[in-house]
Design a protein around this motif. Structure first.
Motif, PDB file in Angstrom:
ATOM      1  N   GLU A  15       0.778  -1.268  -0.081  1.00  0.00           N
ATOM      2  CA  GLU A  15       0.068  -0.021  -0.067  1.00  0.00           C
ATOM      3  C   GLU A  15       0.884   1.336   0.095  1.00  0.00           C
ATOM      4  O   GLU A  15       0.617   2.139  -0.545  1.00  0.00           O
ATOM      5  CB  GLU A  15      -0.879   0.001   1.479  1.00  0.00           C
ATOM      6  CG  GLU A  15      -0.319   0.185   2.831  1.00  0.00           C
ATOM      7  CD  GLU A  15       0.654  -0.764   3.149  1.00  0.00           C
ATOM      8  OE1 GLU A  15       1.297  -0.670   4.017  1.00  0.00           O
ATOM      9  OE2 GLU A  15       0.424  -2.088   2.593  1.00  0.00           O
ATOM     10  N   GLU A  18       2.166   1.536  -3.445  1.00  0.00           N
ATOM     11  CA  GLU A  18       1.172   2.286  -4.269  1.00  0.00           C
ATOM     12  C   GLU A  18       1.023   3.630  -4.187  1.00  0.00           C
ATOM     13  O   GLU A  18       0.870   4.348  -5.101  1.00  0.00           O
ATOM     14  CB  GLU A  18      -0.321   1.316  -4.104  1.00  0.00           C
ATOM     15  CG  GLU A  18      -1.271   1.762  -5.035  1.00  0.00           C
ATOM     16  CD  GLU A  18      -0.873   1.240  -6.546  1.00  0.00           C
ATOM     17  OE1 GLU A  18      -1.478   1.847  -7.370  1.00  0.00           O
ATOM     18  OE2 GLU A  18       0.042   0.149  -6.713  1.00  0.00           O
ATOM     19  N   ALA A  19       0.935   4.101  -2.932  1.00  0.00           N
ATOM     20  CA  ALA A  19       0.891   5.412  -2.789  1.00  0.00           C
ATOM     21  C   ALA A  19       2.000   6.301  -3.358  1.00  0.00           C
ATOM     22  O   ALA A  19       1.823   7.424  -4.004  1.00  0.00           O
ATOM     23  CB  ALA A  19       0.733   5.739  -1.338  1.00  0.00           C
ATOM     24  N   GLN A  22       1.572   6.666  -6.943  1.00  0.00           N
ATOM     25  CA  GLN A  22       0.613   7.564  -7.489  1.00  0.00           C
ATOM     26  C   GLN A  22       0.817   9.010  -7.353  1.00  0.00           C
ATOM     27  O   GLN A  22       0.193   9.849  -7.444  1.00  0.00           O
ATOM     28  CB  GLN A  22      -0.574   6.988  -6.879  1.00  0.00           C
ATOM     29  CG  GLN A  22      -1.025   5.886  -7.528  1.00  0.00           C
ATOM     30  CD  GLN A  22      -2.600   5.454  -6.844  1.00  0.00           C
ATOM     31  OE1 GLN A  22      -3.442   6.261  -6.139  1.00  0.00           O
ATOM     32  NE2 GLN A  22      -3.045   4.175  -7.060  1.00  0.00           N
ATOM     33  N   ARG A  24       1.004  10.038  -3.975  1.00  0.00           N
ATOM     34  CA  ARG A  24      -0.041  10.401  -2.719  1.00  0.00           C
ATOM     35  C   ARG A  24       0.704  10.466  -1.443  1.00  0.00           C
ATOM     36  O   ARG A  24       1.661   9.681  -1.366  1.00  0.00           O
ATOM     37  CB  ARG A  24      -1.011   9.401  -2.673  1.00  0.00           C
ATOM     38  CG  ARG A  24      -1.863   9.485  -3.720  1.00  0.00           C
ATOM     39  CD  ARG A  24      -3.245   8.503  -3.446  1.00  0.00           C
ATOM     40  NE  ARG A  24      -3.206   7.232  -3.622  1.00  0.00           N
ATOM     41  CZ  ARG A  24      -2.954   6.242  -2.426  1.00  0.00           C
ATOM     42  NH1 ARG A  24      -2.907   6.808  -1.456  1.00  0.00           N
ATOM     43  NH2 ARG A  24      -2.718   5.135  -2.850  1.00  0.00           N
ATOM     44  N   GLN A  26       1.239   9.952   2.479  1.00  0.00           N
ATOM     45  CA  GLN A  26       1.037   8.923   3.371  1.00  0.00           C
ATOM     46  C   GLN A  26       1.331   9.160   4.696  1.00  0.00           C
ATOM     47  O   GLN A  26       2.437   9.727   4.813  1.00  0.00           O
ATOM     48  CB  GLN A  26       1.159   7.474   2.496  1.00  0.00           C
ATOM     49  CG  GLN A  26       2.683   7.412   2.394  1.00  0.00           C
ATOM     50  CD  GLN A  26       3.279   6.138   1.895  1.00  0.00           C
ATOM     51  OE1 GLN A  26       2.740   5.027   2.237  1.00  0.00           O
ATOM     52  NE2 GLN A  26       3.871   6.205   0.951  1.00  0.00           N
ATOM     53  N   GLU A 283       9.352   8.751   2.634  1.00  0.00           N
ATOM     54  CA  GLU A 283       7.934   8.669   2.568  1.00  0.00           C
ATOM     55  C   GLU A 283       7.380   7.787   3.595  1.00  0.00           C
ATOM     56  O   GLU A 283       6.088   7.860   3.973  1.00  0.00           O
ATOM     57  CB  GLU A 283       7.788   8.135   1.274  1.00  0.00           C
ATOM     58  CG  GLU A 283       8.043   9.077  -0.113  1.00  0.00           C
ATOM     59  CD  GLU A 283       7.403  10.116  -0.173  1.00  0.00           C
ATOM     60  OE1 GLU A 283       6.234  10.235  -0.143  1.00  0.00           O
ATOM     61  OE2 GLU A 283       7.999  11.308  -0.530  1.00  0.00           O
TER      62      GLU A 283
END
Length: 376
Positions: A15, A18-19, A22, A24, A26, A283
């Motif tokens: 997950e 994936e963030a 994209q 995004r 997190q 991240e």
């Protein structure tokens, strides 16, 4: 490599990958919590500012000295942080330094809070402040691994390298033994840390033998990161350290996993910077210090290059989501022009980010199976 020093940990967090894929924001997956910036030791190689009066002025220029202090995180702020991390879904905390985490005045309550939460916990300590009561509180947490920093093969070398009374040597090894006895699950690990510096590069083999004798199941060996780079080490010291680690693997490998990072750290020092823009580690991981500042990583802790923001007058949760511009504009090629111990992890992560979700999940399953086999 599986275990605490694996460069492939992100395969367990598709997950998060994936963030990143994209773009995004997190919440962090792991917190490196450094609540005590003061220390009861004065290691020759320490970049966190635990100086003695006769130390030379050059140490003031070390990368982790710029914003360093002897601050302790206030109790109320520690409680607030733990509550925020729980709400944000943080999966693991590493209690470390900075300073010596077990001299943090509120460390016992911290252990109690994370025990109630059930989050995965790791500990990096010099072991000298591990009391019976503190060990009991630590045992009640969902701890995964602990590492005691030894950095010497003899008591004399230990006292010289860490600049402490010889009795600290006995306390440190006692901590290794008691932590090893505290294991109750097969996934718990107790290790010995060995940072190779100018006075101790000949003691790795002896330390490995002592690690076996005191019940440790792994030993981490690395090079000191200082402004002198490889020039800090006497001729043949790095090669000698690699040779001792190799011999320790041969003689003690059945009893203790030797994680020899000396060559990797040598390469990190020679590289002196990063050739990729995106730092995946920032991240999912951050350092929260006793100065109530949040930094990208231990490489840039207490350095303005790594400063994400302050939580002195706001909560961690507020700061994290307000500072998303920092993450978007971060460029490792420009900011991280120094040796980085996360270089391999970042390059593995960059490859994983390119994979499809199905491929990432498949790798995670295979890696988990390999780790399980190591525990049997």
């Amino acid at each position: 490599m599986s275990g605490p020093y694996s460069t492939q940990k992100l395969v367990h967090h598709p997950e998060a990958l994936e963030a990143m894929r994209q773009g995004r924001g997190q919440p962090p997956t792991q917190i490196h919590f450094m609540p005590a910036l003061a220390c009861n030791q004065h290691c020759t190689f320490c970049s966190y500012g635990h100086r003695l009066e006769h130390d030379g002025p050059e140490q003031l220029k070390w990368k982790n000295m710029e914003l360093m202090s002897d601050a302790f995180m206030p109790l109320a702020k520690m409680r607030e942080c733990v509550a925020d991390w729980k709400e944000m879904g943080v999966k693991a905390i590493e209690l470390t330094g900075g300073g010596e985490p077990l001299i943090y005045p509120y460390v016992d309550e911290f252990f109690d809070l994370v025990a109630q939460w059930g989050v995965d916990l790791a500990l990096v300590t010099n072991g000298t402040a591990l009391t019976t009561d503190r060990l009991s509180r630590f045992r009640n947490t969902n701890w995964k691994w602990a590492r005691v920093s030894i950095d010497a093969g003899t008591q004399t070398s230990y006292a010289m390298t860490r600049r402490v009374p010889p009795i600290h040597w006995l306390k440190a090894w006692a901590a290794v033994r008691e932590l090893a006895r505290a294991k109750t699950r097969p996934d718990q690990r107790v290790g010995v840390g060995y940072v190779v510096d100018t006075h101790n590069y000949n003691g790795i083999y002896e330390a490995a033998e002592l690690a076996v004798d005191h019940g440790a199941d792994n030993m981490r060996i690395a090079l000191a990161f200082t402004p002198q780079n490889l020039a800090r080490f006497p001729t043949g010291a790095v090669e000698g350290a690699i040779g001792q680690a190799a011999q320790a693997k041969v003689d003690f490998g059945k009893h203790v996993q030797i994680n020899d990072l000396v060559a990797e750290r040598r390469d990190n020092i020679e590289l002196q910077g990063q050739d990729y823009k995106f730092c995946a580690v920032k991240e999912v991981l951050c350092v929260v210090g006793g100065d109530q500042n949040v930094y990208t990583c231990c490489t840039l802790a207490f350095n303005s290059k790594g400063l994400i923001g302050s939580i002195k007058d706001q909560s961690f949760k507020q700061m994290w989501w307000l500072e998303q511009t920092f993450f978007r504009d971060h460029d490792a090629r420009k900011i991280c022009n120094m040796p980085c111990l996360y270089e391999k992890r970042n390059k593995v992560a960059l490859e994983l980010i390119k994979l499809t979700r199905f491929e990432t999940d498949l790798i995670a399953a295979e890696d988990k199976l390999a780790i399980h086999k190591n525990f049997i």
